[in-house]
Structures are given as C-alpha cells and as structure tokens.
Design an enzyme around this catalytic site. Structure first.
Site, PDB file in Angstrom:
ATOM      1  N   THR A 137       0.811  -1.212   0.000  1.00  0.00           N
ATOM      2  CA  THR A 137       0.000   0.000   0.000  1.00  0.00           C
ATOM      3  C   THR A 137       0.849   1.269   0.000  1.00  0.00           C
ATOM      4  O   THR A 137       2.004   1.241   0.449  1.00  0.00           O
ATOM      5  CB  THR A 137      -0.905  -0.018   1.256  1.00  0.00           C
ATOM      6  OG1 THR A 137      -1.495   1.256   1.435  1.00  0.00           O
ATOM      7  CG2 THR A 137      -0.111  -0.334   2.517  1.00  0.00           C
ATOM      8  N   ASP A 138       0.253   2.366  -0.444  1.00  0.00           N
ATOM      9  CA  ASP A 138       0.951   3.654  -0.369  1.00  0.00           C
ATOM     10  C   ASP A 138       1.017   4.174   1.072  1.00  0.00           C
ATOM     11  O   ASP A 138       1.746   5.127   1.356  1.00  0.00           O
ATOM     12  CB  ASP A 138       0.282   4.696  -1.280  1.00  0.00           C
ATOM     13  CG  ASP A 138      -1.185   4.977  -0.961  1.00  0.00           C
ATOM     14  OD1 ASP A 138      -1.734   4.332  -0.051  1.00  0.00           O
ATOM     15  OD2 ASP A 138      -1.782   5.854  -1.623  1.00  0.00           O
ATOM     16  N   GLU A 139       0.220   3.557   1.967  1.00  0.00           N
ATOM     17  CA  GLU A 139       0.156   4.085   3.342  1.00  0.00           C
ATOM     18  C   GLU A 139       1.481   3.907   4.089  1.00  0.00           C
ATOM     19  O   GLU A 139       1.699   4.538   5.123  1.00  0.00           O
ATOM     20  CB  GLU A 139      -1.003   3.423   4.110  1.00  0.00           C
ATOM     21  CG  GLU A 139      -2.309   3.633   3.358  1.00  0.00           C
ATOM     22  CD  GLU A 139      -3.570   3.362   4.149  1.00  0.00           C
ATOM     23  OE1 GLU A 139      -3.534   3.400   5.383  1.00  0.00           O
ATOM     24  OE2 GLU A 139      -4.600   3.099   3.503  1.00  0.00           O
ATOM     25  N   LYS A 198       2.216  -3.244   7.357  1.00  0.00           N
ATOM     26  CA  LYS A 198       2.507  -3.439   5.929  1.00  0.00           C
ATOM     27  C   LYS A 198       3.951  -3.016   5.622  1.00  0.00           C
ATOM     28  O   LYS A 198       4.641  -3.657   4.835  1.00  0.00           O
ATOM     29  CB  LYS A 198       1.524  -2.646   5.064  1.00  0.00           C
ATOM     30  CG  LYS A 198       0.099  -3.168   5.046  1.00  0.00           C
ATOM     31  CD  LYS A 198      -0.058  -4.561   4.469  1.00  0.00           C
ATOM     32  CE  LYS A 198       0.184  -4.628   2.983  1.00  0.00           C
ATOM     33  NZ  LYS A 198      -0.111  -5.986   2.434  1.00  0.00           N
ATOM     34  N   TYR A 251      -1.934  -0.453  10.942  1.00  0.00           N
ATOM     35  CA  TYR A 251      -2.031  -1.139   9.642  1.00  0.00           C
ATOM     36  C   TYR A 251      -0.818  -0.799   8.765  1.00  0.00           C
ATOM     37  O   TYR A 251      -0.126  -1.688   8.254  1.00  0.00           O
ATOM     38  CB  TYR A 251      -3.329  -0.745   8.923  1.00  0.00           C
ATOM     39  CG  TYR A 251      -3.333  -1.063   7.442  1.00  0.00           C
ATOM     40  CD1 TYR A 251      -3.330  -2.383   6.986  1.00  0.00           C
ATOM     41  CD2 TYR A 251      -3.336  -0.040   6.488  1.00  0.00           C
ATOM     42  CE1 TYR A 251      -3.320  -2.675   5.621  1.00  0.00           C
ATOM     43  CE2 TYR A 251      -3.324  -0.320   5.127  1.00  0.00           C
ATOM     44  CZ  TYR A 251      -3.317  -1.641   4.692  1.00  0.00           C
ATOM     45  OH  TYR A 251      -3.294  -1.925   3.355  1.00  0.00           O
TER      46      TYR A 251
HETATM   47  P1  NAD Z   1      -9.357  -7.523   2.170  1.00  0.00           P
HETATM   48  O1  NAD Z   1      -9.364  -7.250   3.630  1.00  0.00           O
HETATM   49  O2  NAD Z   1     -10.598  -7.269   1.375  1.00  0.00           O
HETATM   50  O3  NAD Z   1      -8.949  -9.044   1.898  1.00  0.00           O
HETATM   51  C1  NAD Z   1      -7.926  -9.695   2.588  1.00  0.00           C
HETATM   52  C2  NAD Z   1      -8.053 -11.185   2.330  1.00  0.00           C
HETATM   53  O4  NAD Z   1      -6.967 -11.854   3.002  1.00  0.00           O
HETATM   54  C3  NAD Z   1      -9.340 -11.812   2.856  1.00  0.00           C
HETATM   55  O5  NAD Z   1      -9.885 -12.675   1.887  1.00  0.00           O
HETATM   56  C4  NAD Z   1      -8.891 -12.584   4.093  1.00  0.00           C
HETATM   57  O6  NAD Z   1      -9.709 -13.709   4.378  1.00  0.00           O
HETATM   58  C5  NAD Z   1      -7.488 -12.978   3.701  1.00  0.00           C
HETATM   59  N1  NAD Z   1      -6.613 -13.227   4.848  1.00  0.00           N
HETATM   60  C6  NAD Z   1      -6.466 -12.452   5.970  1.00  0.00           C
HETATM   61  N2  NAD Z   1      -5.574 -13.008   6.792  1.00  0.00           N
HETATM   62  C7  NAD Z   1      -5.109 -14.140   6.192  1.00  0.00           C
HETATM   63  C8  NAD Z   1      -4.158 -15.133   6.551  1.00  0.00           C
HETATM   64  N3  NAD Z   1      -3.500 -15.064   7.701  1.00  0.00           N
HETATM   65  N4  NAD Z   1      -3.930 -16.142   5.681  1.00  0.00           N
HETATM   66  C9  NAD Z   1      -4.615 -16.230   4.507  1.00  0.00           C
HETATM   67  N5  NAD Z   1      -5.540 -15.319   4.132  1.00  0.00           N
HETATM   68  C10 NAD Z   1      -5.783 -14.293   4.957  1.00  0.00           C
HETATM   69  O7  NAD Z   1      -8.143  -6.686   1.594  1.00  0.00           O
HETATM   70  P2  NAD Z   1      -7.957  -6.006   0.167  1.00  0.00           P
HETATM   71  O8  NAD Z   1      -8.511  -4.638   0.215  1.00  0.00           O
HETATM   72  O9  NAD Z   1      -8.395  -6.951  -0.882  1.00  0.00           O
HETATM   73  O10 NAD Z   1      -6.367  -5.866   0.139  1.00  0.00           O
HETATM   74  C11 NAD Z   1      -5.543  -6.902  -0.397  1.00  0.00           C
HETATM   75  C12 NAD Z   1      -4.098  -6.492  -0.266  1.00  0.00           C
HETATM   76  O11 NAD Z   1      -3.891  -5.261  -0.956  1.00  0.00           O
HETATM   77  C13 NAD Z   1      -3.657  -6.229   1.174  1.00  0.00           C
HETATM   78  O12 NAD Z   1      -2.367  -6.718   1.327  1.00  0.00           O
HETATM   79  C14 NAD Z   1      -3.697  -4.721   1.307  1.00  0.00           C
HETATM   80  O13 NAD Z   1      -2.746  -4.280   2.261  1.00  0.00           O
HETATM   81  C15 NAD Z   1      -3.326  -4.298  -0.086  1.00  0.00           C
HETATM   82  N6  NAD Z   1      -3.832  -2.986  -0.526  1.00  0.00           N
HETATM   83  C16 NAD Z   1      -5.167  -2.666  -0.380  1.00  0.00           C
HETATM   84  C17 NAD Z   1      -5.634  -1.435  -0.861  1.00  0.00           C
HETATM   85  C18 NAD Z   1      -7.092  -1.061  -0.766  1.00  0.00           C
HETATM   86  O14 NAD Z   1      -7.464   0.067  -1.117  1.00  0.00           O
HETATM   87  N7  NAD Z   1      -7.985  -1.956  -0.351  1.00  0.00           N
HETATM   88  C19 NAD Z   1      -4.757  -0.546  -1.474  1.00  0.00           C
HETATM   89  C20 NAD Z   1      -3.409  -0.912  -1.604  1.00  0.00           C
HETATM   90  C21 NAD Z   1      -2.968  -2.136  -1.140  1.00  0.00           C
HETATM   91  P1  TYD Z   2     -10.822   3.798   4.028  1.00  0.00           P
HETATM   92  O1  TYD Z   2     -11.749   3.347   2.941  1.00  0.00           O
HETATM   93  O2  TYD Z   2     -10.958   3.190   5.386  1.00  0.00           O
HETATM   94  O3  TYD Z   2      -9.340   3.677   3.482  1.00  0.00           O
HETATM   95  P2  TYD Z   2      -7.927   4.216   4.114  1.00  0.00           P
HETATM   96  O4  TYD Z   2      -8.120   4.625   5.506  1.00  0.00           O
HETATM   97  O5  TYD Z   2      -7.094   2.994   3.979  1.00  0.00           O
HETATM   98  O6  TYD Z   2      -7.488   5.351   3.235  1.00  0.00           O
HETATM   99  O7  TYD Z   2     -11.023   5.343   4.190  1.00  0.00           O
HETATM  100  C1  TYD Z   2     -10.808   6.250   3.121  1.00  0.00           C
HETATM  101  C2  TYD Z   2     -10.891   7.641   3.703  1.00  0.00           C
HETATM  102  O8  TYD Z   2     -12.226   7.872   4.156  1.00  0.00           O
HETATM  103  C3  TYD Z   2     -10.001   7.828   4.929  1.00  0.00           C
HETATM  104  O9  TYD Z   2      -9.456   9.151   4.887  1.00  0.00           O
HETATM  105  C4  TYD Z   2     -10.965   7.700   6.105  1.00  0.00           C
HETATM  106  C5  TYD Z   2     -12.266   8.219   5.540  1.00  0.00           C
HETATM  107  N1  TYD Z   2     -13.504   7.619   6.105  1.00  0.00           N
HETATM  108  C6  TYD Z   2     -14.532   8.450   6.565  1.00  0.00           C
HETATM  109  O10 TYD Z   2     -14.443   9.693   6.510  1.00  0.00           O
HETATM  110  N2  TYD Z   2     -15.665   7.858   7.067  1.00  0.00           N
HETATM  111  C7  TYD Z   2     -15.800   6.497   7.151  1.00  0.00           C
HETATM  112  O11 TYD Z   2     -16.855   6.007   7.662  1.00  0.00           O
HETATM  113  C8  TYD Z   2     -14.746   5.663   6.664  1.00  0.00           C
HETATM  114  C9  TYD Z   2     -14.845   4.163   6.719  1.00  0.00           C
HETATM  115  C10 TYD Z   2     -13.616   6.271   6.144  1.00  0.00           C
END
Ligand code: NAD
Ligand code: TYD
Length: 351
Positions: free
Chosen positions: A132-134, A162, A158
């Site tokens: 992630t960019d975070e 990561k 989080y």
């Molecule tokens: P998500 O929470 O929707 O899915 C995570 C998945 O991992 C789930 O299916 C869960 O059951 C599985 N999981 C959790 N713990 C596990 C373990 N110990 N062993 C096997 N499986 C396990 O997450 P997402 O949004 O799909 O993100 C996927 C990846 O991308 C993550 O690594 C996250 O850090 C990264 N990422 C997410 C975003 C975003 O905007 N959602 C952006 C950049 C990077």
């Molecule tokens: P989120 O989808 O949780 O992603 P991230 O925190 O990983 O960026 O949130 C996106 C943005 O929205 C973040 O700045 C937090 C904000 N947010 C709200 O303002 N209200 C909400 O109920 C949630 C879930 C997020």
C-alpha cells in the site's frame, strides 16, 4: 500455475476474475476466510477446473509447503492481509500476526520450495507482494506524490505492519536471492469491496437512509484507483517487472473524502431519486476524526508507466459509475455480507 493468497478478499478476487478472463493458467487461492474473505466473490468459477480455493493461513508452514510442493507454481502473489485502518486502531494484534508474522512464515515456506528448483526455474520464479501507499505516511498539500524512493513513515498500526512486511520481502531478496516484486498501490474501489470501507459504506448507507459518516472535516485526500486497473497493473509487474524492484500504482485521481461522498450522492440522486425529492447528501454527518488520520496520499506512477507501459483505463468518474451500478445490481451479495461480524463492527465503530 500460480498461487494467490487472500484471493477471497476485495482486490484478490478482482485479480482472480481478471486473471481467468485473460488466461487458462490455473490459479489456487489460499485464503483464511476471515470476516473479509468471501468465497461468493468467486462463485462464477465454481466447478471451473482452472480455479480452486484452499482455506488456510499464510502462516501455516506445513500447509503452504505442501501446496507449493504438490502444485509447483511459477509464482506466488500475496494479497493476504488485515487491511482496515480503523480495525487496526481498535485491535492491532491481528495485523501483527498476519501482516508481519504471516508474511515472514510465507516467505520462509516459499524460500524453502524455491531452493529446491532448478537454476532455470529459480530464475523465472516470482514472489509478488501486494502493498500500500500508506507505508509512506502522509503528505502536506503541496508535496510531490509518493515515488518509490520516498522514505517509509507509516503512521497507523495497519501501515506499520505493511511497512514491516515490505521490509521482510526486500530482505529475503537481498539476503537469499528470492526473486521478489513489491507493489505499493493507492486506495482502491470497485466491485466486491467490503462495506466497511468509505465508498461501499456510503453507497449502502445512502440507499438504506442511514447517516453518511465523514471523519473530521472531510478534507483528507486519497488517490483513488479502480480495482480492475490495479489487477491489470499487478499482472504487468508479475510478467515484466524488474526483480527486486518496487512499483507504485495509482490512479492520479486525488479527491477529498467530502467530494467523494458528494459525488456518490449526486450519482445516486440521478440513478435512484429519493421519493421525497431530497438529496442523499442531506444524510452526510460529520463524526469524530480517526486518531492519527493521514491527511493526504498521492502516488507518482510514472515508473510503472515508463518501464511497463501500464496506466489506468478508468477515471474516477467512470470507475465510480460502474461501482455504484454494481452495488445496485448485486443486492444479494450485499445482503450476505452485511450480516454477522459486519453488524458488530458497525456498532463498535459508529455506535
Ligand atoms: P481484504 O481485507 O478485502 O482481503 C484480505 C483477504 O486476506 C481476505 O480474503 C482474508 O480472508 C485474507 N486473509 C487475511 N488473513 C489471512 C491469513 N492469515 N492467511 C490467509 N488469508 C488471509 O483486503 P484487500 O482490500 O483486498 O487488500 C488486499 C491487499 O492489498 C492487502 O495486502 C492490502 O494491504 C493491499 N492494498 C489494499 C488497498 C485497498 O485500497 N484496499 C490498497 C493498496 C494495497
Ligand atoms: P478507508 O476506505 O478506510 O481507506 P484508508 O483509511 O485505507 O485510506 O477510508 C478512506 C478515507 O475515508 C479515509 O481518509 C478515512 C475516511 N472515512 C470516513 O471519513 N468515514 C468512514 O466512515 C470511513 C470508513 C472512512
């Protein structure tokens, strides 16, 4: 064949859809099926010989080693993680267990398998870590977007977990020669997004007549990327990325949270007008800010464009329209995920 971990989650399942639309190369999905893992995301592949789901933990070395030695994948793509910042604030333990220890055990299992390969197979093998960019922390309003050389300054549990996992992946390359790739992506949105995250939460709360919670002043900025663009980027990196490198992936679509929520409301006003003629934006409610809330994320994705020819196909407008339509058309999926653990979470977070 390839193995993905966490493929029943939001991005992993979209990746599997994209993969199986492009190729017949089989894919095994190792997923623990936590609250965020939903096999229903992959229902269309039931009975498809190219796809199988194995329920298990990336930290289970016996299981992972067995999968690797039985199936002999050419690549492992690691999506598995605890991914929700607010949950990491309420309870960071699981984030340490899966994102740090889990990645460590996965790396060790993969290294053990990789070391048994022939020289040629060793060279072509890939371990792609999805991050992630975070990890880069927060940006001031005028700062240039994050590039691959920005220092890591994670601020939430989080992001810190990561960041730690990214460092482990890097070290396994430098120390043991494991052929790794790391991607750091901005905020995703799209189909199958669990409705604890901002965009699906707002769509569903709006339709249910519930408040649309905006943390603090709503002026925090995120760089939104349509999830299928992310899936395509990962495939590009997997096929052509330079071993040991990291690639930043982003949509170049910076938006404040408030403007994201207002845009969703205006689309819904047009698609599903309220019977009393009012706007969904009347449901916007400002709530207590997230502790340590990062103010701005933005990605400089010029490296992946220059080296691998990837750029997003969707703008925020086009991707958001498709996403809203998907949620309107998939009520059954919504009903199934908005039960159980999710309800408890909403109670804990929003009262
Ligand atoms: P998500 O929470 O929707 O899915 C995570 C998945 O991992 C789930 O299916 C869960 O059951 C599985 N999981 C959790 N713990 C596990 C373990 N110990 N062993 C096997 N499986 C396990 O997450 P997402 O949004 O799909 O993100 C996927 C990846 O991308 C993550 O690594 C996250 O850090 C990264 N990422 C997410 C975003 C975003 O905007 N959602 C952006 C950049 C990077
Ligand atoms: P989120 O989808 O949780 O992603 P991230 O925190 O990983 O960026 O949130 C996106 C943005 O929205 C973040 O700045 C937090 C904000 N947010 C709200 O303002 N209200 C909400 O109920 C949630 C879930 C997020």
């Amino acid at each position: 064949m390839i193995i993905v971990t966490g493929g029943a989650g939001f991005i992993g399942s979209n990746f599997i859809h994209t993969w199986l639309e492009q190729t017949d190369e089989p894919i095994i999905n190792l997923d623990k099926l936590t609250y965020a893992g939903n096999p229903e995301n992959l229902l269309v592949f039931q009975g498809d010989k190219r796809y199988s789901l194995v329920q298990g933990d990336i930290g289970d070395r016996t299981l992972v080693t067995r999968l690797l030695t039985e199936h002999r994948p050419r690549a492992v793509v690691n999506f598995a993680a605890e991914s929700h910042v607010d949950r990491s604030i309420h309870g960071p333990g699981e984030f340490i267990t899966t994102n740090i220890n889990g990645t460590f055990h996965l790396l060790e299992s993969v290294r053990g398998f990789w070391e048994t390969l022939t020289t040629e197979a060793k060279q072509s093998f890939r371990f792609l870590h999805v991050s992630t960019d975070e990890v880069y922390g927060t940006l001031t309003p005028d700062a240039p977007p994050f590039s691959e050389t920005n220092p890591y300054e994670p601020n939430s549990p989080y992001a810190a977990s990561k960041a730690a996992s990214d460092h482990l992946v890097r070290a396994w390359h430098h120390t043991y020669g494991l052929p790794v790739l790391t991607t750091n992506c901005s905020n995703n949105y799209g189909p199958f997004h669990f409705p604890e995250k901002l965009i699906p939460l707002v769509i569903l709360n709006a339709l249910a007549g519930k408040p649309l919670p905006i943390y603090g002043d709503g002026q925090q900025v995120r760089d939104w990327l349509y999830v299928l663009d992310h899936a395509r980027a990962i495939i590009r990196v997997l096929e052509s990325g330079n071993v040991g490198d990291t690639y930043n992936i982003g949509g170049n679509q910076e938006k404040t949270n408030l403007s994201v929520v207002q845009t969703i409301c205006s689309h819904l006003d047009a698609l599903r007008p309220k019977t009393d003629g009012s706007s969904y934006s009347d449901q916007i409610t400002f709530v207590k800010d997230r502790p340590g809330h990062d103010r701005r994320y933005a990605i400089n994705a010029s490296k992946i464009k220059r080296e691998l020819g990837w750029e997003p196909q969707e703008t925020f407008e086009s991707g958001l329209k498709q996403t809203i339509k998907w949620y309107l058309d998939n009520q059954q999926w919504v009903e199934h995920v908005t039960s159980g653990d999710y309800r408890q979470w909403v109670q804990k977070q929003y009262g």
